[in-house]
Design an enzyme around this catalytic site. Structure first.
Site, short mmCIF file in Angstrom:
data_model
loop_
_atom_site.label_atom_id
_atom_site.label_comp_id
_atom_site.label_asym_id
_atom_site.label_seq_id
_atom_site.Cartn_x
_atom_site.Cartn_y
_atom_site.Cartn_z
N GLY A 27 0.83 -1.19 0.00
CA GLY A 27 0.00 0.00 0.00
C GLY A 27 0.87 1.24 0.00
N GLY A 64 1.14 5.29 1.52
CA GLY A 64 0.62 6.27 2.47
C GLY A 64 1.09 7.64 2.09
N SER A 65 0.93 8.58 2.99
CA SER A 65 1.26 9.97 2.67
C SER A 65 2.75 10.17 2.48
CB SER A 65 0.81 10.87 3.81
OG SER A 65 -0.49 10.57 4.15
N PHE A 66 3.57 9.34 3.15
CA PHE A 66 5.01 9.61 3.11
C PHE A 66 5.83 8.53 2.43
CE2 PHE A 66 3.62 12.06 6.89
CZ PHE A 66 3.92 13.31 6.37
N GLY A 67 5.16 7.58 1.81
CA GLY A 67 5.94 6.56 1.11
C GLY A 67 5.14 5.31 0.87
N VAL A 89 4.68 0.94 1.25
CA VAL A 89 4.91 -0.18 2.15
C VAL A 89 4.97 -1.47 1.32
CG1 VAL A 89 4.10 -1.42 4.19
CG2 VAL A 89 3.65 1.02 3.96
N LYS A 138 8.39 -0.18 5.30
CA LYS A 138 7.81 1.13 4.96
C LYS A 138 8.93 2.03 4.48
CE LYS A 138 4.68 4.42 7.09
NZ LYS A 138 3.80 4.61 8.24
N ASP A 154 -4.05 10.20 13.97
CA ASP A 154 -4.36 9.70 12.63
C ASP A 154 -5.06 8.35 12.71
OD1 ASP A 154 -4.44 9.85 9.91
OD2 ASP A 154 -2.40 9.11 9.59
#
Ligand SMILES: Nc1ncnc2c1ncn2[C@@H]1O[C@H](COP(=O)(O)OP(=O)(O)OP(=O)(O)O)[C@@H](O)[C@H]1O
Length: 622
Positions: A465, A467-470, A472, A486, A581
């Site tokens: 998947g 996410g906002s910063f990279g 996984v 991650k 979050d």
């Protein structure tokens, strides 16, 4: 040009105009396409290093024409051999001087030929780890008399380990783990007088550990876990006085642990868990001052936990789960300042659980299901009766009990907690600066190369998947452990900060409903967190995708899991942690559908009511 970000393909006429080229160093780049057959025209080549790229297609047979070639590294690509050429060595039969051949993590689908020893008699290092190789290990292997390193781990090899392996007198490292090898461990292996690292884990090896094992005085790492070994651990094994790691876990070994174990003065890891060992734990273990991990879990050990364990000054992990141990938990353990993990659950222990030293951080999970342990309420055990507290404490308790009214006592406790909380908050601008409580000392060391290997070069197929910063990725290490990796996209604003916060928080917190961190890999231009892999994905998928469905009980359990995690974050640690979050995609589910809260990239640490860590973020605040 090793270890850059070179991409694209190699020119098809590459070898045509380089008659004097002696070495190609392009390891760990982002090159793809096929390896041009023209490479063989560079006939002076001694070294070809193309490992850790994304090359695909066939390994060019013409590489066999490079008569001077000494080192060939094509590991960690996506290369195959012609399906008609099952014999992987036939490719290299003309490379008379080949010393180092590394083809690991390529789907070769070949077999080891019977005539393996006729080829490449100069071979010194051979790495075919994870190459989907089938067949048996031929007895001819004994002819490769110059071999110092051989890894055939993570393949599909069957049959016995040939006794001729004992003829490899130069062998220093032998890895045959994760295959289907069966039969006994040949005692001829004891003739390998230079063997330092022997890993035969994850096979179907049976019989006993060779009695002559103490002849291999060079042995430093011995891993025989996950086999079907039976009978007693030979006494001779405990005479390997220079050994560093012994892992015999998950076999059917019986007998007791010899007191001679005290001779293994430099031992750092001893894993004898999941066997049928009986008898008492010898006091002499307490003399192993370098021992960091000791696991004796799931055996039939009895008697008490030796008081001498207080001498295990380097101990970080102690797992005695699932034995028949009785008596008290020795108070001597409170001096073990590096102890981060303790499990004495499912034994017959009684008496007071110590409260000092590392015991401050242990939770109820460490002490479950014993005969009569007592102590702090948070450990899910009854409070100790006065008699077990000793005369002075008992008087103190009596005074508190009878002299002070309950209300007064509560006020004092709340006051003390608040004051100590404040002091702690002042002392620590972050969670903790105390070097003695650094769990990352126990983190597994993982290199960028290993991450590449585990994720097949961060292949799209392994993407779990984004996410906002990279992104996984799912990864599988050579020992079979699955992890989630991650990888931060460092070009995104806030990524560095998010990485730091997540590291900082994950390294301190430990709870069954929080995703555990296994390691970090941090260079100037690459940052990744290696996390426990949650095989059932995230809760969002289970709630909103048509392909998944949760029943009421599962929903209820996951709610309880999340609530327990939040309670721990808010109240269970001296510095409250606010997640910021929380959303279904940040609740991950393990194989047993237990919920684990993840993603601390924008969390906040609160101290004195002030937010110490704040981030500009693109992620959802919730
Ligand atoms: N430990 C893990 N095991 C299995 N899958 C994971 C793991 N960690 C993350 N994932 C998967 O990767 C996805 C992305 O995770 P990540 O934490 O980077 O971002 P996110 O929480 O989904 O988004 P945001 O950063 O915007 O909050 C998750 O939704 C999840 O499906």
């Amino acid at each position: 040009m090793l270890g850059n970000h070179l991409s694209g393909t190699l020119p098809s006429d590459m070898g045509l105009f380089l008659p004097n080229l002696r070495g190609i160093y392009l390891e760990v780049n982002e090159l793809g396409g096929t390896i041009p057959a023209s490479i063989c025209n560079a006939s002076q080549l001694i070294l070809v290093d193309l490992g850790g790229n994304s090359f695909s297609g066939l390994i060019p047979k013409s590489l066999g024409n490079l008569r001077l070639l000494q080192r060939l590294n094509l590991g960690l690509n996506n290369l195959t051999i012609e399906s008609s050429e099952l014999n992987i060595f036939s490719y290299f039969s003309s490379n008379a001087y080949l010393k180092n051949l590394y083809l690991s993590m390529n789907p070769l689908n070949g077999v080891l030929p019977n005539s393996i020893g006729n080829h490449s008699i100069f071979l010194e290092e051979l790495d075919f780890t994870g190459c989907t190789i089938k067949g048996n290990i031929a007895i001819d292997i004994g002819n490769l008399s110059r071999l110092t390193y051989m890894s055939l781990g993570g393949n599909d090899l069957a049959g016995p380990i040939p006794t001729t392996i004992g003829r490899l007198s130069m062998l220093e490292r032998l890895f045959l783990f994760d295959n289907r090898l069966k039969g006994p461990i040949p005692s001829d292996i004891c003739y390998s007088g230079r063997l330092g690292n022997l890993n035969l884990a994850g096979n179907k090896l049976s019989g006993q550990i060779p009695k002559c094992v103490n002849n291999i005085t060079s042995l430093r790492y011995l891993t025989l876990a996950f086999n079907q070994l039976t009978s007693r651990v030979p006494l001779s094994l405990w005479r390997l006085t220079d050994i560093l790691v012994v892992d015999l876990s998950s076999n059917s070994l019986s007998g007791s642990i010899s007191s001679s174990i005290g001779n293994m003065k430099v031992l750092t890891i001893l894993n004898l868990s999941r066997n049928q060992l009986s008898g008492h734990i010898p006091e002499t273990i307490g003399g192993l001052i370098s021992l960091a991990n000791l696991s004796l879990a799931v055996n039939q050990l009895e008697g008490s936990i030796p008081i001498s364990f207080g001498g295990l000054v380097s101990l970080e992990l102690l797992d005695l789960f699932g034995n028949n141990l009785s008596g008290e938990i020795p108070k001597s353990l409170v001096v073990l300042r590096y102890l981060k993990y303790l499990n004495v659950s499912y034994n017959k222990l009684r008496g007071e659980i110590p409260t000092q030293g590392p015991f401050v951080n242990f939770s109820a999970e460490s002490f479950m299901s014993n005969d009569a342990l007592c102590g702090l309420i948070r450990l899910n055990v009854p409070p100790c009766k006065e008699a077990s507290l000793g005369p002075r404490k008992a008087i103190g308790v009596s005074i508190l009990k009878y002299v002070l009214p309950t209300l007064g006592l509560t006020i004092i406790v709340v006051f003390v907690v608040l004051v100590s909380g404040k002091l702690h908050g002042k002392k620590n601008s972050k969670l903790s600066n105390n070097k003695d409580s650094m769990p990352w000392l126990t983190w597994r060391r993982i290199s960028h190369q290993q991450l590449l290997q585990a994720t097949e070069g961060f292949s799209e197929n392994n993407l779990l998947g984004e996410g906002s910063f990279g992104s996984v990725y799912k990864g599988r290490f050579l020992d079979g452990t699955y992890v989630a990796i991650k990888v931060l996209n460092l070009e995104l604003e806030g990524a560095f900060k998010s990485f730091d916060i997540e590291c900082e928080i994950l390294q301190h917190v430990r709870h069954r409903n929080l995703v555990k961190i296994i390691s970090v890999c941090s260079n100037i231009d690459f940052k990744a967190l290696v996390l426990e892999y949650m095989s059932k994905g995230n809760l969002e998928m289970w709630l909103y995708s048509n392909a998944h469905c949760l029943n009421m009980l599962q929903r209820l359990n996951i709610m309880i899991d999340v609530a327990a995690a939040l309670e721990y974050l808010h109240l269970g640690y001296s510095t409250p942690i606010i997640l910021c979050d929380l959303k279904p995609s940040n609740v991950l589910l393990d194989e047993d559908m237990v919920g684990h809260v993840a993603d601390f990239g924008i969390a906040k640490l609160l101290s004195d009511g002030i937010s110490l860590t704040q981030t500009m973020t693109m992620a959802t605040i919730g």
